[in-house]
Scaffold this motif. Sequence first.
Motif, PDB file in Angstrom:
ATOM      1  N   VAL A  17      -4.176  13.383  -2.116  1.00 29.97           N
ATOM      2  CA  VAL A  17      -3.380  12.424  -0.742  1.00 29.97           C
ATOM      3  C   VAL A  17      -2.088  13.800  -1.076  1.00 29.97           C
ATOM      4  CG1 VAL A  17      -4.348  11.084  -0.452  1.00 29.97           C
ATOM      5  CG2 VAL A  17      -2.337  10.537  -2.271  1.00 29.97           C
ATOM      6  N   LEU A  32       4.726   7.855  -2.089  1.00 30.16           N
ATOM      7  CA  LEU A  32       3.304   9.126  -3.150  1.00 30.16           C
ATOM      8  C   LEU A  32       4.900   9.709  -3.601  1.00 30.16           C
ATOM      9  CD1 LEU A  32       1.314  10.252  -0.522  1.00 30.16           C
ATOM     10  CD2 LEU A  32       0.495   9.172  -2.382  1.00 30.16           C
ATOM     11  N   TRP A  37      -5.015  10.697  -6.038  1.00 31.07           N
ATOM     12  CA  TRP A  37      -5.938  10.195  -4.747  1.00 31.07           C
ATOM     13  C   TRP A  37      -5.899   9.433  -4.669  1.00 31.07           C
ATOM     14  CZ3 TRP A  37      -9.582  14.392  -4.816  1.00 31.07           C
ATOM     15  CH2 TRP A  37      -9.994  15.639  -5.364  1.00 31.07           C
ATOM     16  N   ASP A  38      -6.417   8.687  -3.196  1.00 28.82           N
ATOM     17  CA  ASP A  38      -6.140   7.859  -2.841  1.00 28.82           C
ATOM     18  C   ASP A  38      -7.304   7.245  -2.356  1.00 28.82           C
ATOM     19  OD1 ASP A  38      -8.129   9.132  -1.096  1.00 28.82           O
ATOM     20  OD2 ASP A  38      -6.718   8.495   0.831  1.00 28.82           O
ATOM     21  N   LEU A  70      -4.228   4.353  -5.909  1.00 27.52           N
ATOM     22  CA  LEU A  70      -4.118   5.365  -6.767  1.00 27.52           C
ATOM     23  C   LEU A  70      -4.414   5.841  -7.747  1.00 27.52           C
ATOM     24  CD1 LEU A  70      -1.237   6.566  -4.455  1.00 27.52           C
ATOM     25  CD2 LEU A  70      -2.721   6.645  -3.657  1.00 27.52           C
ATOM     26  N   ASP A 128       1.005  -1.351  -0.007  1.00 29.66           N
ATOM     27  CA  ASP A 128       0.485   0.143  -0.010  1.00 29.66           C
ATOM     28  C   ASP A 128       1.234   0.890  -0.098  1.00 29.66           C
ATOM     29  OD1 ASP A 128      -2.314  -0.870  -0.015  1.00 29.66           O
ATOM     30  OD2 ASP A 128      -2.679  -1.649   2.015  1.00 29.66           O
ATOM     31  N   ARG A 164      -1.798  11.716   4.791  1.00 26.38           N
ATOM     32  CA  ARG A 164      -1.536   9.754   4.647  1.00 26.38           C
ATOM     33  C   ARG A 164      -2.823   9.181   3.247  1.00 26.38           C
ATOM     34  NH1 ARG A 164       2.703   7.760   7.828  1.00 26.38           N
ATOM     35  NH2 ARG A 164       1.914   9.523   9.418  1.00 26.38           N
ATOM     36  N   PRO A 165      -1.883   8.306   3.064  1.00 28.23           N
ATOM     37  CA  PRO A 165      -3.239   8.058   1.548  1.00 28.23           C
ATOM     38  C   PRO A 165      -4.046   6.334   1.837  1.00 28.23           C
ATOM     39  CG  PRO A 165      -0.933   7.220   1.233  1.00 28.23           C
ATOM     40  CD  PRO A 165      -0.720   8.257   2.171  1.00 28.23           C
ATOM     41  N   ARG A 221      -9.761  11.298  -1.588  1.00 29.65           N
ATOM     42  CA  ARG A 221      -9.250  12.255  -0.925  1.00 29.65           C
ATOM     43  C   ARG A 221      -7.682  12.941  -2.042  1.00 29.65           C
ATOM     44  NH1 ARG A 221      -7.696  10.338   4.859  1.00 29.65           N
ATOM     45  NH2 ARG A 221      -6.155   8.746   3.694  1.00 29.65           N
TER      46      ARG A 221
END
Length: 286
Positions: free
Chosen positions: A274, A208, A267-268, A246, A202, A240-241, A272
């Motif tokens: 991120v 990121l 975006w997660d 993603l 993850d 935090r994702p 959101r």
Amino acid sequence: MPEAASAQAGRATIGDSEFDRDTAVTPREPGVYDIDLSAGWTIINAVNGGYLLAVLGRALADALPHPDPFTVSAHYLTASRPGPAVVRTDVVRAGRTLSTGQASLFQYDDAGREVERIRVLASYGDLDALPDDVRTSAKPPEIPPMEQCFGPQDGPAPVPGSSAISDRLMLKLDPSTLGWALGSPSGKGEMRSWFGLADGRDADPFSLLLAVDALPPTAFELGLAGWVPTVELTVHVRCRPAPGPLRVSVVTRNLAHGFLEEDAEVWDSADRLVAQSRQLARVRLG
């Protein structure tokens, strides 16, 4: 064990994955770190800029009193190569909620001279301490479901410009941004994709830093081919994702005089925003 549970059990985890091992730095003395840059994160013969940013990000996380990158600005001075490197860090300011530091990565050239490859200035904080309040007009990119998108493995030949790094990423590109791969670039300068690490790890703040620089260059959709080296890259990590894949959107609005900008949003799975980034890159015209 059911098949789904078995697949989940085989997934790499944050802290125990190829990405973690390949970005781990070894302290030599206070503020100085050694690393062997992995050939697994190269594009042709060049080490990917997002991977390098994650390496320096890990060193600064050790050197600074706060754990998470909030903003990271990097200038890429010379092309990095797989192999030994040293990272030197300096604490500029240690505050209560934010700390700022700088870091540089060095390697030796063929003549045995030390060469600076990349220089970073960054501010760190604690993402878990941020308030929940969000007021935004930003919207997640519209990308077809993953099964309707395409990755390097779906093509009849390797994606131009890809190399070892493509084996370590899960990229599923929006078909509407794949005209370049079919010889019919759209001219729009857009690239959108589902993104993850191939081993199932993850996302976290350091991956990121990789995600914003992992898609094929938007220059491909402008009808240009070849290497698009980064000159400067600034990343803002916003939160935090959440676990899960993603979505990454990258747009170029202005290619002029051999340079272009790329604005990226990440975006997660919880919709959101991120991470955001902007980079300046050089392109080969003609």
